[in-house]
Design a protein around this motif. Sequence first.
Motif, PDB file in Angstrom:
ATOM      1  N   UNK A 196       0.693  -1.176  -0.015  1.00  9.97           N
ATOM      2  CA  UNK A 196       0.320  -0.228   0.090  1.00  9.97           C
ATOM      3  C   UNK A 196       0.687   1.094  -0.354  1.00  9.97           C
ATOM      4  N   UNK A 197       2.045   1.711   0.971  1.00 11.42           N
ATOM      5  CA  UNK A 197       3.204   2.281   0.954  1.00 11.42           C
ATOM      6  C   UNK A 197       3.397   2.628  -0.478  1.00 11.42           C
ATOM      7  N   UNK A 198       3.995   1.034  -0.929  1.00 13.27           N
ATOM      8  CA  UNK A 198       4.293   1.532  -2.106  1.00 13.27           C
ATOM      9  C   UNK A 198       3.215   2.193  -3.793  1.00 13.27           C
ATOM     10  N   UNK A 233       4.237   5.826  -5.653  1.00 15.80           N
ATOM     11  CA  UNK A 233       4.837   5.622  -6.851  1.00 15.80           C
ATOM     12  C   UNK A 233       3.671   7.391  -7.316  1.00 15.80           C
ATOM     13  N   UNK A 234       2.464   6.786  -6.788  1.00 16.32           N
ATOM     14  CA  UNK A 234       1.573   7.730  -7.539  1.00 16.32           C
ATOM     15  C   UNK A 234       2.154   9.437  -7.005  1.00 16.32           C
ATOM     16  N   UNK A 235       2.673   9.958  -5.845  1.00 15.23           N
ATOM     17  CA  UNK A 235       2.930  10.457  -5.101  1.00 15.23           C
ATOM     18  C   UNK A 235       4.739  11.052  -6.356  1.00 15.23           C
ATOM     19  N   UNK A 236       5.641  10.022  -6.204  1.00  8.76           N
ATOM     20  CA  UNK A 236       6.788  10.440  -7.650  1.00  8.76           C
ATOM     21  C   UNK A 236       5.433  11.081  -9.010  1.00  8.76           C
ATOM     22  N   UNK A 237       4.979  10.438  -9.254  1.00  8.55           N
ATOM     23  CA  UNK A 237       4.780  10.772 -10.655  1.00  8.55           C
ATOM     24  C   UNK A 237       4.077  12.486 -10.548  1.00  8.55           C
ATOM     25  N   UNK A 242      10.457   7.312  -6.464  1.00 11.80           N
ATOM     26  CA  UNK A 242      10.628   6.490  -7.388  1.00 11.80           C
ATOM     27  C   UNK A 242      11.435   5.441  -6.413  1.00 11.80           C
ATOM     28  N   UNK A 243      13.120   6.067  -6.104  1.00 10.78           N
ATOM     29  CA  UNK A 243      13.702   4.576  -5.903  1.00 10.78           C
ATOM     30  C   UNK A 243      13.107   4.231  -4.516  1.00 10.78           C
ATOM     31  N   UNK A 244      12.700   4.755  -3.290  1.00 16.71           N
ATOM     32  CA  UNK A 244      12.016   4.287  -2.396  1.00 16.71           C
ATOM     33  C   UNK A 244      11.252   3.021  -3.498  1.00 16.71           C
ATOM     34  N   UNK A 272       3.705  -1.022  -8.405  1.00 19.18           N
ATOM     35  CA  UNK A 272       3.818   0.185  -8.192  1.00 19.18           C
ATOM     36  C   UNK A 272       5.196   0.520  -8.887  1.00 19.18           C
ATOM     37  N   UNK A 273       6.280  -0.147  -8.723  1.00 14.92           N
ATOM     38  CA  UNK A 273       6.951   0.226 -10.041  1.00 14.92           C
ATOM     39  C   UNK A 273       6.858   0.660 -11.092  1.00 14.92           C
ATOM     40  N   UNK A 274       5.748   0.038 -12.053  1.00 15.70           N
ATOM     41  CA  UNK A 274       5.788   0.336 -13.070  1.00 15.70           C
ATOM     42  C   UNK A 274       4.919   1.163 -13.192  1.00 15.70           C
TER      43      UNK A 274
END
Length: 402
Positions: A232-234, A238-242, A250-252, A301-303
Amino acid sequence: MDPLEGEASSGSVAYEPVSVKDVLVEMKDTAELLIDLSYSAVLHRNEALAREVLRLEERMDVLELRARMSLMMAVRNPDDAEQLAPVLGIVAAAGAISDAAGDIAKIVLEEMGLPEAMRVALPEAAETLVRGVVDADSPYVDRTLQDVDLESKTGVRIIALRRGTEWLLNPGPETTVEPDDVALLRGPVPAVEDVYEALSGCPYEVPSVEGEPIDDLERAVNTIVHMKNLSELAVDLAYSSVLFDSEGLAEEVRNLEVEVDALESRFEAWTLRAATDASDPVVLRGLIRLGSATEVISDAAVDISEGVLRDFDVHPVVRMAVEESDEIITRVEVEAGSDLDGIAIEAGVADAESTMSVIAIRRPEDGWILVGDTDAEIQAGDVLISKGTRTAADAFEALAGA
């Protein structure tokens, strides 16, 4: 009328001009709700919640098709294709999360097998998620959520409403509760019981737990709960990195995915060991499915953040879709001797001149610490994942520096 109503069950989806931003917003909200619902359904053996997951999965299938059609219509030249390729990745990732949530729900609906000892091993939760149908005589009927004011009075939140085939995700203060609405409630267990009875007119039945815990199974259950929280955190990160075009976030996400992979390996080992103490090892099939689906969610999430990691420019439509709140997620690294070095965190808030809530800590020697699960003390070298306003985030970053 909602243009998506009825299409999930009809099987026919025709192209109509729709806002890609709005579709992406709904896909994001739906994906997050699906994760929450599916795990609640399986961990508490709740068939009603599991059926809501499959309804939402059908909705997501239509949203995914709508988004793909609109994106294909928007491509006019190679530059458009380059900018929109990561958006297609985000759409596909949301679909993968939806499919994984559906697989989790089917563990309950298809009676795939879950050992009774699993619920004995389930960690005590401060909050629970339940589904209730609004009774016509409920005191909440025909009142707005602001008027009912459930959260401030009871601590219980209505996180979603289903009205026929229409979903109201993240209902706001002006949302009116209507008879026969299906409400998804989250909050402290004693308060949820009272709210459920007032809302549905029926007493809330606390699930019974029988049996003796099995040590290896208890480890497996604790691990799958931790995997679910990390996944869930990932997705959040992921959305925040975008949104912020943040390679650090994104690295996290990648770091979290690596951790979930390692946890899945341990989870499978403990589940197989538990089979030696189970009267019927076949009932462990559901646990294996649960671990596999959880790993799919962390991969998705990585995607979502792949475009950031590959240094693609964030398309404006994605930025608008994710930027729906003033609340943001940030990543800061604590320097030795800074104002945060050695500060205690209680109930998610650091005892410092800040209103930021710390969600998680990545500590080089200990891995990931989810602050919601425990109080902690910040150390130099910690990477803090925090949530708050933009103003508070700037001040918090300054506190982390020496």
